[in-house]
Enzyme design. Structure first.
Site, PDB file in Angstrom:
ATOM      1  N   HIS A  80       0.875  -1.205   0.000  1.00 21.31           N
ATOM      2  CA  HIS A  80       0.000   0.000   0.000  1.00 21.31           C
ATOM      3  C   HIS A  80       0.897   1.235   0.000  1.00 21.31           C
ATOM      4  CE1 HIS A  80      -3.865   2.128   1.466  1.00 21.31           C
ATOM      5  NE2 HIS A  80      -2.980   3.064   1.146  1.00 21.31           N
ATOM      6  N   HIS A 105       1.577   5.377  -1.669  1.00 22.14           N
ATOM      7  CA  HIS A 105       1.247   6.570  -2.461  1.00 22.14           C
ATOM      8  C   HIS A 105       2.552   7.196  -2.966  1.00 22.14           C
ATOM      9  CE1 HIS A 105      -2.961   6.645  -1.018  1.00 22.14           C
ATOM     10  NE2 HIS A 105      -2.427   6.119   0.076  1.00 22.14           N
ATOM     11  N   LYS A 129      -8.984  -0.195  -6.242  1.00 20.04           N
ATOM     12  CA  LYS A 129      -9.112   0.427  -4.918  1.00 20.04           C
ATOM     13  C   LYS A 129     -10.491   1.059  -4.743  1.00 20.04           C
ATOM     14  CE  LYS A 129      -7.747   2.070  -0.928  1.00 20.04           C
ATOM     15  NZ  LYS A 129      -6.735   3.075  -0.597  1.00 20.04           N
ATOM     16  N   HIS A 135     -10.629   1.051   1.371  1.00 19.54           N
ATOM     17  CA  HIS A 135     -10.460   2.043   2.434  1.00 19.54           C
ATOM     18  C   HIS A 135     -11.684   1.856   3.325  1.00 19.54           C
ATOM     19  CE1 HIS A 135      -9.054   5.989   4.114  1.00 19.54           C
ATOM     20  NE2 HIS A 135     -10.239   5.834   4.679  1.00 19.54           N
ATOM     21  N   HIS A 138      -4.875  -0.643   5.601  1.00 21.68           N
ATOM     22  CA  HIS A 138      -4.533   0.100   6.820  1.00 21.68           C
ATOM     23  C   HIS A 138      -5.551  -0.118   7.942  1.00 21.68           C
ATOM     24  CE1 HIS A 138      -7.254   2.838   4.784  1.00 21.68           C
ATOM     25  NE2 HIS A 138      -6.334   3.321   3.990  1.00 21.68           N
ATOM     26  N   ASP A 192       1.217   2.612   3.562  1.00 22.47           N
ATOM     27  CA  ASP A 192       0.368   3.792   3.362  1.00 22.47           C
ATOM     28  C   ASP A 192       1.193   5.072   3.465  1.00 22.47           C
ATOM     29  OD1 ASP A 192      -1.884   5.219   2.734  1.00 22.47           O
ATOM     30  OD2 ASP A 192      -2.721   5.181   4.757  1.00 22.47           O
TER      31      ASP A 192
HETATM   32  C1  NCD Z   1      -3.686   9.137   1.956  1.00 23.91           C
HETATM   33  C2  NCD Z   1      -3.177  10.185   0.961  1.00 23.91           C
HETATM   34  O1  NCD Z   1      -2.695  11.218   1.398  1.00 23.91           O
HETATM   35  O2  NCD Z   1      -3.218   9.922  -0.243  1.00 23.91           O
HETATM   36  N1  NCD Z   1      -3.776   9.732   3.260  1.00 23.91           N
HETATM   37  C3  NCD Z   1      -3.766   9.066   4.430  1.00 23.91           C
HETATM   38  O3  NCD Z   1      -3.924   9.697   5.483  1.00 23.91           O
HETATM   39  N2  NCD Z   1      -3.571   7.769   4.482  1.00 23.91           N
HETATM   40  C4  NCD Z   1      -4.981   8.595   1.490  1.00 23.91           C
HETATM   41  C5  NCD Z   1      -5.386   7.337   2.188  1.00 23.91           C
HETATM   42  O4  NCD Z   1      -4.746   6.298   2.037  1.00 23.91           O
HETATM   43  O5  NCD Z   1      -6.377   7.364   2.928  1.00 23.91           O
HETATM   44 ZN    ZN Z   2      -3.442   5.055   1.441  1.00 24.39          ZN
END
Ligand code: NCD
Ligand code: ZN
Length: 349
Positions: A15, A17, A101, A138, A176, A249
């Protein structure tokens, strides 16, 4: 005698970003240091809703890899009310898109285009179920009447249970997980469901967000919970149960967007992720369980081969930088300026 070294197969991050464009010059090298593969979240602006967009994004990620890196981005699609079963099929046939997702509309950063009601997604979900393509959820409801600390539990009762009943073969990752309710549900379910657990939900609880002042760099979604939930996550992660595996995450935001009157959600951990997990497992006396969690169970759930290179961590202090450059702006990483007690000593060829 205390353990000073541990060797495990190269881990994967299920996971992640990475953001886009110049941000990739920070995020990709950080993740590629030690992770072989990562599931790349599709919540860009605009979101990655088509196979074509996902494949173009994959190319931009590959171009940001350091020379000689083997890092493999495993792409995902962002589910919307309009995702067609043909799009799911195209994604699957591309061989680079591994999952889809589900962001409930409005649940988190860049989720405005998310699903308003899963009944709009019946065909897409049925095709995923047929193909064995996992749905990554999510797991929070967005109903403003539901308290933010209860949103994960209510999601399980109102959304997840009916979904599982409708599609008994759909592979699901509860992303998460942050509560005892979530880990209990996943552990006890006979459905093909697993959960990722982040380093920040293992190392922090809501006191770290709210005691002594508001700590915006500890604000993430799902929001940090009370310490009894943190304890349940530590127990699940270190239990050796293959339903729980590593997903950072890691979600970078520039310092100014977090230190604001309406700071955004997300904690950046890619600069130190496997080291932070090692700390958690060490503190729990469960370093022998890190291999399964970090290097085996995620690959097994996705039906992918386990990695063959070996990573050695040693118990040695190092200091996290105060800030990291993020597209020319400062970003405050998890544990900024503080000591982490594990570091990577070697990654074999
Ligand atoms: C994530 C993001 O900033 O893209 N933020 C977070 O707090 N985890 C989005 C997400 O995974 O919920
Ligand atoms: Zn995330």
């Amino acid at each position: 005698m205390t353990i000073q070294n541990i060797t495990l197969p190269q881990p994967d991050d299920w996971h992640l970003h990475l953001r886009d464009d110049s941000a990739l010059n920070t995020t990709v090298p950080d993740s590629a240091r030690y992770f072989k593969r990562a599931i790349i979240m599709p919540n860009l602006q605009p979101p990655v809703t088509t196979t074509e967009q996902a494949l173009a994004y994959r190319q931009r990620i590959l171009q940001a890899r350091p020379v000689g890196s083997y890092f493999q981005p495993l792409m995902t699609l962002y589910l919307t009310d309009n995702t067609s079963e043909d799009e799911i099929q195209r994604a699957y046939d591309s061989q680079h898109i591994y999952a889809v997702k589900l962001y409930p509309a409005g649940a988190t950063t860049n989720s405005a285009a998310g699903v308003t009601d899963l009944t709009h997604c019946t065909e897409a979900l049925a095709r995923m179920s047929q193909l064995g393509m996992p749905l990554l959820v999510h797991g929070e409801v967005t109903d403003p009447k539901i308290d933010i600390f209860d949103r994960e539990k209510v999601f399980i009762d109102q959304i997840l249970q009916p979904l599982i009943a409708r599609l008994p073969d759909l592979k699901i990752v509860f992303e998460h997980a942050t509560t005892r309710d979530a880990v209990d549900f996943v552990r006890e379910s006979s459905h093909p469901i697993a959960a990722t657990i982040t380093p920040h939900h293992l190392l922090l609880n809501r006191n770290d967000l709210l005691v002594g002042g508001i700590h915006p760099h500890h604000y993430c979604l799902p929001v940090l919970k009370r310490n009894t939930h943190q304890q349940a996550l530590i127990e699940a992660a270190t239990s050796g149960d293959p339903k729980f595996f590593l997903g950072t995450d890691s979600a970078p935001h520039a310092q100014h967007s977090k230190e604001s009157g309406c700071g955004c959600a997300g904690i950046y951990s890619s600069h130190a992720a496997i080291e932070l997990y090692a700390e958690v497992f060490d503190a729990a006396g469960a370093l022998d369980k890190l291999t399964g969690f970090a290097s085996h169970f995620g690959a097994d759930f996705y039906g992918l081969p386990r990695n063959t290179r070996q990573l050695t961590l040693s118990k040695q202090d190092w200091q996290v930088p105060d800030r990291i450059d993020f597209s020319g702006q400062p970003l405050i990483p998890m544990r900024a300026g503080e000591i982490i007690s594990w570091q990577v000593a070697n990654l074999s060829d």
